[in-house]
Design a protein around this motif. Structure first.
Motif, PDB file in Angstrom:
ATOM      1  N   CYS A   1       0.825  -1.211   0.000  1.00  0.00           N
ATOM      2  CA  CYS A   1       0.000   0.000   0.000  1.00  0.00           C
ATOM      3  C   CYS A   1       0.864   1.268   0.000  1.00  0.00           C
ATOM      4  O   CYS A   1       1.868   1.357   0.702  1.00  0.00           O
ATOM      5  CB  CYS A   1      -0.916  -0.001   1.223  1.00  0.00           C
ATOM      6  N   ALA A   2       0.419   2.236  -0.767  1.00  0.00           N
ATOM      7  CA  ALA A   2       1.139   3.516  -0.849  1.00  0.00           C
ATOM      8  C   ALA A   2       0.565   4.564   0.106  1.00  0.00           C
ATOM      9  O   ALA A   2       1.024   5.690   0.119  1.00  0.00           O
ATOM     10  CB  ALA A   2       1.070   4.043  -2.281  1.00  0.00           C
ATOM     11  N   MET A   3      -0.419   4.183   0.905  1.00  0.00           N
ATOM     12  CA  MET A   3      -1.112   5.155   1.765  1.00  0.00           C
ATOM     13  C   MET A   3      -0.684   5.058   3.232  1.00  0.00           C
ATOM     14  O   MET A   3      -1.447   5.392   4.133  1.00  0.00           O
ATOM     15  CB  MET A   3      -2.623   4.953   1.645  1.00  0.00           C
ATOM     16  N   THR A   4       0.544   4.649   3.488  1.00  0.00           N
ATOM     17  CA  THR A   4       0.973   4.444   4.873  1.00  0.00           C
ATOM     18  C   THR A   4       0.981   5.739   5.684  1.00  0.00           C
ATOM     19  O   THR A   4       0.658   5.706   6.871  1.00  0.00           O
ATOM     20  CB  THR A   4       2.358   3.781   4.935  1.00  0.00           C
ATOM     21  N   ALA A   5       1.329   6.843   5.083  1.00  0.00           N
ATOM     22  CA  ALA A   5       1.331   8.109   5.832  1.00  0.00           C
ATOM     23  C   ALA A   5      -0.083   8.469   6.265  1.00  0.00           C
ATOM     24  O   ALA A   5      -0.305   8.887   7.411  1.00  0.00           O
ATOM     25  CB  ALA A   5       1.938   9.225   4.988  1.00  0.00           C
ATOM     26  N   GLU A   6      -1.043   8.290   5.368  1.00  0.00           N
ATOM     27  CA  GLU A   6      -2.445   8.560   5.695  1.00  0.00           C
ATOM     28  C   GLU A   6      -2.921   7.615   6.802  1.00  0.00           C
ATOM     29  O   GLU A   6      -3.595   8.032   7.742  1.00  0.00           O
ATOM     30  CB  GLU A   6      -3.314   8.394   4.448  1.00  0.00           C
ATOM     31  N   CYS A   7      -2.574   6.359   6.700  1.00  0.00           N
ATOM     32  CA  CYS A   7      -2.968   5.356   7.696  1.00  0.00           C
ATOM     33  C   CYS A   7      -2.373   5.713   9.064  1.00  0.00           C
ATOM     34  O   CYS A   7      -3.067   5.694  10.078  1.00  0.00           O
ATOM     35  CB  CYS A   7      -2.510   3.974   7.240  1.00  0.00           C
ATOM     36  N   ARG A   8      -1.085   6.035   9.087  1.00  0.00           N
ATOM     37  CA  ARG A   8      -0.412   6.388  10.330  1.00  0.00           C
ATOM     38  C   ARG A   8      -1.072   7.609  10.967  1.00  0.00           C
ATOM     39  O   ARG A   8      -1.333   7.650  12.167  1.00  0.00           O
ATOM     40  CB  ARG A   8       1.066   6.661  10.064  1.00  0.00           C
ATOM     41  N   ARG A   9      -1.378   8.613  10.148  1.00  0.00           N
ATOM     42  CA  ARG A   9      -2.020   9.834  10.630  1.00  0.00           C
ATOM     43  C   ARG A   9      -3.415   9.499  11.185  1.00  0.00           C
ATOM     44  O   ARG A   9      -3.801   9.969  12.246  1.00  0.00           O
ATOM     45  CB  ARG A   9      -2.105  10.845   9.487  1.00  0.00           C
ATOM     46  N   ASP A  10      -4.147   8.691  10.460  1.00  0.00           N
ATOM     47  CA  ASP A  10      -5.498   8.292  10.869  1.00  0.00           C
ATOM     48  C   ASP A  10      -5.462   7.555  12.214  1.00  0.00           C
ATOM     49  O   ASP A  10      -6.249   7.844  13.119  1.00  0.00           O
ATOM     50  CB  ASP A  10      -6.098   7.400   9.779  1.00  0.00           C
ATOM     51  N   LEU A  11      -4.551   6.612  12.348  1.00  0.00           N
ATOM     52  CA  LEU A  11      -4.459   5.825  13.572  1.00  0.00           C
ATOM     53  C   LEU A  11      -3.960   6.632  14.763  1.00  0.00           C
ATOM     54  O   LEU A  11      -4.231   6.288  15.908  1.00  0.00           O
ATOM     55  CB  LEU A  11      -3.565   4.605  13.356  1.00  0.00           C
ATOM     56  N   SER A  12      -3.229   7.703  14.510  1.00  0.00           N
ATOM     57  CA  SER A  12      -2.705   8.517  15.607  1.00  0.00           C
ATOM     58  C   SER A  12      -3.771   9.386  16.260  1.00  0.00           C
ATOM     59  O   SER A  12      -3.595   9.866  17.364  1.00  0.00           O
ATOM     60  CB  SER A  12      -1.547   9.390  15.121  1.00  0.00           C
ATOM     61  N   GLN A  13      -4.891   9.569  15.605  1.00  0.00           N
ATOM     62  CA  GLN A  13      -5.974  10.406  16.125  1.00  0.00           C
ATOM     63  C   GLN A  13      -6.981   9.515  16.854  1.00  0.00           C
ATOM     64  O   GLN A  13      -7.969   9.066  16.273  1.00  0.00           O
ATOM     65  CB  GLN A  13      -6.635  11.177  14.994  1.00  0.00           C
ATOM     66  N   GLN A  14      -6.733   9.292  18.126  1.00  0.00           N
ATOM     67  CA  GLN A  14      -7.532   8.344  18.913  1.00  0.00           C
ATOM     68  C   GLN A  14      -9.002   8.743  19.060  1.00  0.00           C
ATOM     69  O   GLN A  14      -9.867   7.889  19.107  1.00  0.00           O
ATOM     70  CB  GLN A  14      -6.919   8.180  20.302  1.00  0.00           C
ATOM     71  N   ASP A  15      -9.276  10.017  19.150  1.00  0.00           N
ATOM     72  CA  ASP A  15     -10.646  10.473  19.414  1.00  0.00           C
ATOM     73  C   ASP A  15     -11.450  10.754  18.160  1.00  0.00           C
ATOM     74  O   ASP A  15     -12.571  11.247  18.242  1.00  0.00           O
ATOM     75  CB  ASP A  15     -10.611  11.740  20.288  1.00  0.00           C
ATOM     76  N   VAL A  16     -10.898  10.448  17.011  1.00  0.00           N
ATOM     77  CA  VAL A  16     -11.551  10.725  15.732  1.00  0.00           C
ATOM     78  C   VAL A  16     -11.887   9.394  15.062  1.00  0.00           C
ATOM     79  O   VAL A  16     -11.067   8.475  15.063  1.00  0.00           O
ATOM     80  CB  VAL A  16     -10.605  11.566  14.831  1.00  0.00           C
ATOM     81  N   PRO A  17     -13.074   9.274  14.483  1.00  0.00           N
ATOM     82  CA  PRO A  17     -13.389   8.024  13.770  1.00  0.00           C
ATOM     83  C   PRO A  17     -12.398   7.767  12.639  1.00  0.00           C
ATOM     84  O   PRO A  17     -11.934   8.704  11.982  1.00  0.00           O
ATOM     85  CB  PRO A  17     -14.788   8.284  13.205  1.00  0.00           C
ATOM     86  N   LEU A  18     -12.081   6.513  12.452  1.00  0.00           N
ATOM     87  CA  LEU A  18     -11.155   6.136  11.379  1.00  0.00           C
ATOM     88  C   LEU A  18     -11.757   6.458  10.011  1.00  0.00           C
ATOM     89  O   LEU A  18     -12.956   6.327   9.809  1.00  0.00           O
ATOM     90  CB  LEU A  18     -10.847   4.639  11.447  1.00  0.00           C
ATOM     91  N   ARG A  19     -10.890   6.844   9.085  1.00  0.00           N
ATOM     92  CA  ARG A  19     -11.310   7.117   7.713  1.00  0.00           C
ATOM     93  C   ARG A  19     -10.684   6.113   6.749  1.00  0.00           C
ATOM     94  O   ARG A  19     -10.564   6.379   5.565  1.00  0.00           O
ATOM     95  CB  ARG A  19     -10.899   8.545   7.327  1.00  0.00           C
ATOM     96  N   HIS A  20     -10.291   4.963   7.263  1.00  0.00           N
ATOM     97  CA  HIS A  20      -9.576   3.977   6.450  1.00  0.00           C
ATOM     98  C   HIS A  20     -10.370   3.528   5.226  1.00  0.00           C
ATOM     99  O   HIS A  20      -9.798   3.138   4.233  1.00  0.00           O
ATOM    100  CB  HIS A  20      -9.199   2.764   7.304  1.00  0.00           C
ATOM    101  N   GLY A  21     -11.684   3.608   5.311  1.00  0.00           N
ATOM    102  CA  GLY A  21     -12.528   3.193   4.187  1.00  0.00           C
ATOM    103  C   GLY A  21     -12.294   4.006   2.935  1.00  0.00           C
ATOM    104  O   GLY A  21     -12.579   3.558   1.827  1.00  0.00           O
ATOM    105  N   ARG A  22     -11.718   5.178   3.078  1.00  0.00           N
ATOM    106  CA  ARG A  22     -11.437   6.048   1.928  1.00  0.00           C
ATOM    107  C   ARG A  22     -10.172   5.649   1.175  1.00  0.00           C
ATOM    108  O   ARG A  22     -10.014   6.013   0.019  1.00  0.00           O
ATOM    109  CB  ARG A  22     -11.279   7.493   2.389  1.00  0.00           C
ATOM    110  N   TYR A  23      -9.262   4.941   1.843  1.00  0.00           N
ATOM    111  CA  TYR A  23      -7.973   4.674   1.201  1.00  0.00           C
ATOM    112  C   TYR A  23      -7.452   3.250   1.382  1.00  0.00           C
ATOM    113  O   TYR A  23      -6.573   2.825   0.630  1.00  0.00           O
ATOM    114  CB  TYR A  23      -6.909   5.652   1.729  1.00  0.00           C
ATOM    115  N   CYS A  24      -7.942   2.507   2.342  1.00  0.00           N
ATOM    116  CA  CYS A  24      -7.367   1.196   2.667  1.00  0.00           C
ATOM    117  C   CYS A  24      -7.826   0.118   1.690  1.00  0.00           C
ATOM    118  O   CYS A  24      -9.022  -0.127   1.554  1.00  0.00           O
ATOM    119  CB  CYS A  24      -7.752   0.802   4.094  1.00  0.00           C
TER     120      CYS A  24
END
Length: 128
Positions: free
Chosen positions: A88-111
């Motif tokens: 996957c080329a979206m590791t930076a987005e994934c890392r950023r997404d996972l670092s935000q504990q209080d925000v719903p994941l947006r992985h469905g947009r890129y994973c």
């Protein structure tokens, strides 16, 4: 202490990469065959950075799928999603997404594993 643990993990990863890199072509082909992984995918898994390799277990945990149980019950599925994740080329987005504990994941947009993870979550729900 965390710095020492992180360094030890980094050192283990580098050591494994070095040993795998020293394998000749025939040994690499055999290793891939033994693990039921195409050789190109095995090479992709080997070169993946240690920081990126923790993303899939973190994502699974956050979504309520226990990686350890998945490894025991559906090892082939875990292997397949790990291979997809490694490419996957979206590791930076994934890392950023996972670092935000209080925000719903947006992985469905890129994973690229979104649909498989949805299916795993559905199959792990208790039936009434």
């Amino acid at each position: 202490m965390q710095i020492i643990a992180a360094f030890r993990q980094w050192w283990r990863v580098q050591s494994c990469r070095s040993r795998l890199g020293a394998l000749d072509r025939a040994a690499m082909v055999q290793l891939a065959r033994d693990n039921a992984i195409p050789e190109a995918d095995l090479r992709q898994l080997i070169i993946r950075s240690n920081a990126d390799s923790v993303l899939l277990p973190r994502l699974l945990d956050r979504l309520g799928v226990a990686p350890e149980q998945l490894a025991r019950r559906q090892a082939a599925v875990l292997r397949d999603i790990a291979i997809v994740c490694a490419g996957c080329a979206m590791t930076a987005e994934c890392r950023r997404d996972l670092s935000q504990q209080d925000v719903p994941l947006r992985h469905g947009r890129y994973c690229p594993n979104t649909e498989t993870i949805k299916a795993l979550r559905l199959s792990s729900r208790p039936t009434a």
